[in-house]
Design an enzyme around this catalytic site. Structure first.
Site, short mmCIF file in Angstrom:
data_model
loop_
_atom_site.label_atom_id
_atom_site.label_comp_id
_atom_site.label_asym_id
_atom_site.label_seq_id
_atom_site.Cartn_x
_atom_site.Cartn_y
_atom_site.Cartn_z
CB SER A 121 -1.16 -0.11 1.55
OG SER A 121 -0.37 0.04 2.45
CE LYS A 164 -3.29 1.22 5.69
NZ LYS A 164 -3.07 0.64 3.63
#
Length: 230
Positions: A121, A164
């Site tokens: 990611s 996140k």
């Protein structure tokens, strides 16, 4: 600063921010000096010039195999994007080194080296940091991002969006880049988590670039002239 981008990571403890740092090794500036010497027909300088020519990327920070591969992909794509998309649309007096990737020896580091890191990611974050260094332009302030990048520049969905986002908010971030494929994850989050954060959903790295470097993208748009229709 130039060459530094904030990414967002997921760990066993939840979400966290993750800085990607890039700098030029001394060899790059040495190369330019050697080029001048080589032009003066200095044989020893020519030999050393050959040993220093060719850009490369060194990575540190205890990256596991998946993140290492993602970093390699991001570097390759950043180089392609620089030559194929950025340079052709910049004004001639931009001051950008047009041969940057031909000779630049880049050191990329992910801080907290004692902590193992893995996952794909950070791909778009790595590419953004490298291009920041190449353009000598800092990334937009208060911006964090996450997303896997492919060799064709697509930004793929990632996991841990809620964690996140919380990490970004905890760090005072006001603008976040997420893959378009994660829009449903964002929509399902409670409003109190999303409050105060502007989210940008992206499908390609070109979308990321326009958000991360708005001034460069704006100048490129002014310089670029669309092809005339027949």
């Amino acid at each position: 600063p130039v060459g530094v981008t904030m990414g967002l990571a997921w760990t066993a403890m939840g979400g966290s921010t993750l800085y990607i740092e890039t700098v030029l090794e001394k060899a790059y500036s040495s190369y330019k000096k050697l080029t001048k010497a080589a032009e003066a027909k200095d044989a020893s300088a020519k030999d050393e010039e050959r040993s220093l020519s060719g850009g490369r990327l060194k990575v540190t920070g205890q990256l596991a195999s998946v993140m290492q591969e993602s970093t390699d992909v991001a570097y390759t794509y950043a180089r392609h994007f620089f030559y194929e998309t950025v340079l052709p649309n910049l004004p001639a007096d931009s001051g950008v080194d047009t041969s940057f990737f031909d000779h630049a020896r880049i050191h990329l580091h992910v801080p907290e080296g004692a902590t193992p890191k893995d996952g794909p990611s950070a791909g778009c974050t790595v590419a953004t940091s490298i291009l920041s260094l190449a353009l000598n332009v800092p990334v937009r302030h208060n911006l964090a991002m996450t997303g896997e990048i492919t060799l064709t520049g697509k930004i793929l969905p990632i996991g841990g969006v809620k964690e996140k986002t919380i990490a970004a908010k905890r760090s005072g971030i006001t603008r976040v880049i997420l893959p378009a494929g994660n829009r449903s994850d964002w929509d399902e989050m409670p409003e109190h988590i999303k409050k105060g954060i502007k989210v940008h959903f992206v499908k390609t790295f070109e979308d990321v670039f326009k958000i991360a470097f708005p001034t460069v993208a704006r100048h490129a748009r002014k310089t670029h002239k669309p092809a005339k229709k027949n």
